[in-house]
Design a protein around this motif. Structure first.
Motif, PDB file in Angstrom:
ATOM      1  N   TYR A   1      41.515   9.496  48.185  1.00  0.00           N
ATOM      2  CA  TYR A   1      40.320  10.146  48.720  1.00  0.00           C
ATOM      3  C   TYR A   1      40.703  11.221  49.740  1.00  0.00           C
ATOM      4  N   THR A   2      41.633  10.877  50.629  1.00  0.00           N
ATOM      5  CA  THR A   2      42.015  11.810  51.690  1.00  0.00           C
ATOM      6  C   THR A   2      42.729  13.031  51.127  1.00  0.00           C
ATOM      7  N   VAL A   3      43.738  12.790  50.275  1.00  0.00           N
ATOM      8  CA  VAL A   3      44.481  13.915  49.715  1.00  0.00           C
ATOM      9  C   VAL A   3      43.557  14.780  48.855  1.00  0.00           C
ATOM     10  N   GLY A   4      42.734  14.126  48.032  1.00  0.00           N
ATOM     11  CA  GLY A   4      41.806  14.868  47.182  1.00  0.00           C
ATOM     12  C   GLY A   4      40.853  15.719  47.998  1.00  0.00           C
ATOM     13  N   GLY A   5      40.250  15.106  49.013  1.00  0.00           N
ATOM     14  CA  GLY A   5      39.286  15.825  49.843  1.00  0.00           C
ATOM     15  C   GLY A   5      39.944  16.954  50.615  1.00  0.00           C
ATOM     16  N   THR A   6      41.158  16.717  51.127  1.00  0.00           N
ATOM     17  CA  THR A   6      41.849  17.741  51.911  1.00  0.00           C
ATOM     18  C   THR A   6      42.218  18.929  51.038  1.00  0.00           C
ATOM     19  N   VAL A   7      42.909  18.646  49.931  1.00  0.00           N
ATOM     20  CA  VAL A   7      43.346  19.730  49.037  1.00  0.00           C
ATOM     21  C   VAL A   7      42.133  20.477  48.485  1.00  0.00           C
ATOM     22  N   GLY A   8      41.139  19.714  48.032  1.00  0.00           N
ATOM     23  CA  GLY A   8      39.956  20.329  47.448  1.00  0.00           C
ATOM     24  C   GLY A   8      39.260  21.260  48.414  1.00  0.00           C
ATOM     25  N   SER A   9      39.022  20.777  49.643  1.00  0.00           N
ATOM     26  CA  SER A   9      38.241  21.595  50.571  1.00  0.00           C
ATOM     27  C   SER A   9      39.019  22.831  51.007  1.00  0.00           C
ATOM     28  N   ILE A  10      40.338  22.699  51.178  1.00  0.00           N
ATOM     29  CA  ILE A  10      41.113  23.868  51.592  1.00  0.00           C
ATOM     30  C   ILE A  10      41.218  24.878  50.455  1.00  0.00           C
TER      31      ILE A  10
ATOM     32  N   MET B   1      27.299  29.916  53.512  1.00  0.00           N
ATOM     33  CA  MET B   1      28.436  29.087  53.108  1.00  0.00           C
ATOM     34  C   MET B   1      28.621  27.886  54.044  1.00  0.00           C
ATOM     35  N   LEU B   2      28.150  28.037  55.284  1.00  0.00           N
ATOM     36  CA  LEU B   2      28.403  26.976  56.252  1.00  0.00           C
ATOM     37  C   LEU B   2      27.372  25.852  56.188  1.00  0.00           C
ATOM     38  N   LEU B   3      26.315  26.054  55.383  1.00  0.00           N
ATOM     39  CA  LEU B   3      25.242  25.068  55.335  1.00  0.00           C
ATOM     40  C   LEU B   3      25.712  23.631  55.065  1.00  0.00           C
ATOM     41  N   PRO B   4      26.551  23.399  54.053  1.00  0.00           N
ATOM     42  CA  PRO B   4      26.939  22.011  53.790  1.00  0.00           C
ATOM     43  C   PRO B   4      27.610  21.347  54.993  1.00  0.00           C
ATOM     44  N   TYR B   5      28.311  22.152  55.777  1.00  0.00           N
ATOM     45  CA  TYR B   5      29.047  21.597  56.904  1.00  0.00           C
ATOM     46  C   TYR B   5      28.134  21.228  58.067  1.00  0.00           C
ATOM     47  N   VAL B   6      27.089  22.040  58.311  1.00  0.00           N
ATOM     48  CA  VAL B   6      26.257  21.780  59.482  1.00  0.00           C
ATOM     49  C   VAL B   6      25.095  20.833  59.191  1.00  0.00           C
ATOM     50  N   ALA B   7      24.721  20.673  57.934  1.00  0.00           N
ATOM     51  CA  ALA B   7      23.564  19.834  57.633  1.00  0.00           C
ATOM     52  C   ALA B   7      23.893  18.364  57.882  1.00  0.00           C
ATOM     53  N   PRO B   8      22.886  17.579  58.278  1.00  0.00           N
ATOM     54  CA  PRO B   8      23.114  16.158  58.570  1.00  0.00           C
ATOM     55  C   PRO B   8      23.638  15.412  57.349  1.00  0.00           C
ATOM     56  N   VAL B   9      24.612  14.549  57.581  1.00  0.00           N
ATOM     57  CA  VAL B   9      25.269  13.873  56.465  1.00  0.00           C
ATOM     58  C   VAL B   9      24.302  12.974  55.709  1.00  0.00           C
ATOM     59  N   VAL B  10      23.370  12.344  56.419  1.00  0.00           N
ATOM     60  CA  VAL B  10      22.427  11.463  55.740  1.00  0.00           C
ATOM     61  C   VAL B  10      21.577  12.263  54.755  1.00  0.00           C
TER      62      VAL B  10
ATOM     63  N   TRP C   1      32.950  19.716  48.725  1.00  0.00           N
ATOM     64  CA  TRP C   1      31.759  20.541  48.912  1.00  0.00           C
ATOM     65  C   TRP C   1      31.352  20.593  50.382  1.00  0.00           C
ATOM     66  N   ARG C   2      31.415  19.456  51.051  1.00  0.00           N
ATOM     67  CA  ARG C   2      30.915  19.391  52.421  1.00  0.00           C
ATOM     68  C   ARG C   2      31.862  20.054  53.418  1.00  0.00           C
ATOM     69  N   TYR C   3      33.163  20.050  53.149  1.00  0.00           N
ATOM     70  CA  TYR C   3      34.087  20.521  54.168  1.00  0.00           C
ATOM     71  C   TYR C   3      34.794  21.820  53.833  1.00  0.00           C
ATOM     72  N   PHE C   4      34.513  22.411  52.647  1.00  0.00           N
ATOM     73  CA  PHE C   4      35.158  23.693  52.391  1.00  0.00           C
ATOM     74  C   PHE C   4      34.738  24.760  53.406  1.00  0.00           C
ATOM     75  N   PRO C   5      33.480  24.694  53.945  1.00  0.00           N
ATOM     76  CA  PRO C   5      33.109  25.725  54.926  1.00  0.00           C
ATOM     77  C   PRO C   5      34.028  25.736  56.147  1.00  0.00           C
ATOM     78  N   PHE C   6      34.493  24.570  56.531  1.00  0.00           N
ATOM     79  CA  PHE C   6      35.384  24.457  57.691  1.00  0.00           C
ATOM     80  C   PHE C   6      36.662  25.262  57.445  1.00  0.00           C
ATOM     81  N   ALA C   7      37.289  25.047  56.287  1.00  0.00           N
ATOM     82  CA  ALA C   7      38.504  25.794  55.938  1.00  0.00           C
ATOM     83  C   ALA C   7      38.186  27.272  55.767  1.00  0.00           C
TER      84      ALA C   7
END
Lengths: 323, 288
Positions: free
Chosen positions: A91-100, A124-133, A196-202
């Motif tokens: 999960y971690t490697v997938g999420g990290t590589v994917g988002s970057i 583009m930043l919407l997924p990152y700032v929107a509430p996770v719930v 999807w949620r963390y690509f805006p951060f990268a």
């Protein structure tokens, strides 16, 4: 003049000492807050993990006493710990590589100015700032086998025979190029969500770095006949490497410790039982504080070991390439 | 056509495709959320694949249902909005109070450990929130903070102080030192410099940092779940929505209305402060 520093210019040390005192005085409230709410709890977790502690006993328990390593034995021997650790890593490697990777593609696409770019960057930043719930609900709803738009369209346009339960299928047999493979579908969906949620951060960090690359080098390469891919490979990528390395570390740490995304999407079922969700289950289902603390501590130690390996091997290489 | 020309053309097209795909991927989920929130459950079951619902099936009943207090047959989200606002605003005030002096000292004064200290603060994020959660859970249930909004705000400080120091430090170092020196020559003490000179100059950035902290606190879920789960009167919006989903069968469209209510304040604040925020977070990244 109220400042006591006048006339002490000849010798440097009193001024420096005074500044030192002032600096420490200013930083101490902050330090105190962090100490009380962060450092002490972490140290206490350490103690708790070596004690037999259930929530009911804690009312009249000694802070130090009844040392035992049972919790750790229990953590390592309990069924599902190793598979859960493996799931966490995937999960971690997938999420990290994917988002970057997605962040890099997005940053390259939005690099050159055009009309409406500012608005697009904000979007583009919407997924990152929107509430996770809220966003996990939308994903859950959209992927739902009964009322989800993805399954409705999949059956209508892509010819799926029956709806796919994306978030509750741990093993999905699929034919890829004639080969029968078993996909951990729920885990892949959670990784996709993470991407999807963390690509805006990268994206944000990479775009900032891209805009600081001096245009001259690329123009010179263009004059020399370097193609677009060559310019990316030999000019942009080396410049981006330090930021990518930093992002990898940050995202790895954050994803490794992530709780709410997985908990809200799948509840940790269907092959997505990451360790942080297990800690939560220990804590709330059986009120077994000692085991939960031991589990959390093991998680932190593994993370630090992985980071240690990373800094020992890769960080040095990036630095050398820089020099 | 040479390779360079071919690549230019290929990536020119790819770039357009990528931009369109990204916009769809980021905007569609939010559109879907808003669209569903105005539909009735019956209409959703009849036609789950509709992209644009027909005008006559649109309803505001979902919003009435989710916002009305439980005594009036609704889900009581309005009360939860108040809880969320209280916790988030409290967190912002406490975090800024705790991090402004420290951030200024780190950016301006040379003292023992001033170089390392912000890295030490950021190391907080190395430890999983779950690791902090265990002892805090114990302490709070012991001190009777279980189910208290104040307790929750205190925990949020720990989550937000490091990043807030990092952002403020970057802002403060953009204030020219000479202004502060002039004030010092005029007999201003250090606390007075901070209050009368630095803070007014850094007011926009202070707001941006505050907004970021607000967003973290508003969106947070884990600690709210741990500390407030047993006291429904104190639920925040995030927690409340999740519990509604768990306990009673609340229709999807009503939950979507709740999600919209939860998301709108954050998005509005974000667009209001976007420029400050992105600069504050990434300043330093461009230096490699």
């Amino acid at each position: 003049m109220s400042t006591p520093t006048g006339g002490t210019r000849r010798r440097k040390s009193p001024l420096a000492a005074q500044q030192n005192r002032a600096g420490l005085a200013f930083v101490s409230p902050t330090l105190l807050v962090v100490l009380v709410i962060v450092v002490i709890p972490i140290l206490w977790t350490f103690l708790l993990s070596f004690q037999r502690a259930r929530l009911i006993d804690l009312q009249n328990m000694n802070l130090f006493g009844d040392w035992t390593t049972d919790n750790f034995v229990q953590v390592f021997t309990q069924p599902g710990f190793w598979s859960s650790l493996w799931t966490t890593l995937v999960y971690t490697v997938g999420g990290t590589v994917g988002s970057i990777a997605l962040g890099l593609v997005a940053a390259l696409a939005l690099r050159r100015p055009f009309r409406g770019r500012g608005l697009l960057r904000g979007t583009m930043l919407l997924p990152y700032v929107a509430p996770v719930v809220a966003v996990t609900y939308v994903w859950e709803t959209a992927l739902s086998p009964q009322t989800g738009i993805v399954n409705t369209w999949g059956r209508h346009w892509l010819g799926w025979h029956k709806p796919i339960a994306f978030l509750s299928t741990s093993d999905y047999p699929a034919d890829i190029l004639g080969l029968r493979v078993h996909l951990p579908l729920a885990l892949l969906t959670v990784v996709a969500f993470e991407t999807w949620r963390y690509f805006p951060f990268a994206f944000l960090f990479l775009l900032a770095r891209l805009q600081a690359v001096p245009g001259g080098i690329e123009e010179a390469a263009m004059v020399d006949g370097a193609t677009l891919t060559q310019r990316f490979r030999h000019i942009l990528l080396p410049q981006l490497m330090p930021v990518i390395a930093l992002l990898s570390v940050l995202r790895f740490i954050m994803t490794f410790n992530k709780f709410d995304d997985v908990y809200l999407l799948t509840g940790g079922d269907s092959g997505t039982d990451v360790v942080s969700v297990r800690v939560y289950d220990f804590l709330t289902a059986s009120y077994d504080v000692g085991s939960a603390a031991a589990q959390a501590l093991v998680l932190a130690v593994i993370l630090m070991a992985l980071l240690g390996v990373y800094f020992a091997f890769f960080a040095k290489r990036v630095q050398e390439e820089q020099a | 056509m040479s390779r360079a020309q071919f690549e230019d053309r290929l990536f020119g097209i790819l770039r357009l495709v990528v931009i369109i795909a990204l916009v769809v991927a980021t905007v569609f989920p939010f559109y879907y959320m808003v669209m569903l929130s105005f539909r009735s459950t019956g209409a959703l079951l009849l036609d789950p694949g509709a992209l644009v619902p027909s005008l006559k099936e649109l309803t505001l009943g979902t919003y009435r249902n989710i916002l009305e207090p439980t005594s009036a047959g609704g889900q009581g989200l309005l009360g939860m909005l108040r809880n969320s606002a209280l916790v988030s605003l409290g967190t912002v005030a406490l975090t800024l109070a705790a991090s402004v002096p420290g951030a200024w000292a780190i950016s301006r004064l040379k003292f023992f450990g001033s170089r390392q200290i912000s890295a030490v603060f950021l190391a907080v994020y190395l430890f999983p929130a779950t690791l902090l959660a265990v002892p805090l859970f114990v302490v709070f249930s012991r001190m009777g903070f279980q189910g208290s909004l104040t307790g929750l705000a205190i925990v949020y400080i720990a989550q937000t102080v490091p990043v807030s120091i990092y952002m403020l430090k970057n802002y403060f170092s953009t204030v020219p030192v000479s202004i502060e020196e002039a004030a010092a020559l005029d007999g201003c003490s250090r606390p007075a410099i901070l209050r009368r000179v630095v803070l007014p100059l850094a007011a926009p950035s202070l707001m941006a940092t505050g907004l970021y902290v607000f967003m973290i606190a508003w969106n947070e879920f884990l600690f709210a779940l741990l500390f407030l789960a047993s006291t429904p009167g104190k639920w925040t919006v995030s927690l409340g929505l999740k519990q509604m989903d768990n306990a009673i069968q609340v229709p999807t469209t009503v939950l979507m209305a709740g999600s919209v209510v939860l998301t709108v304040p954050v998005i509005v604040l974000f667009y209001a402060a976007e420029r400050f925020l992105t600069e504050g977070l990434t300043s330093g990244a461009d230096k490699g």
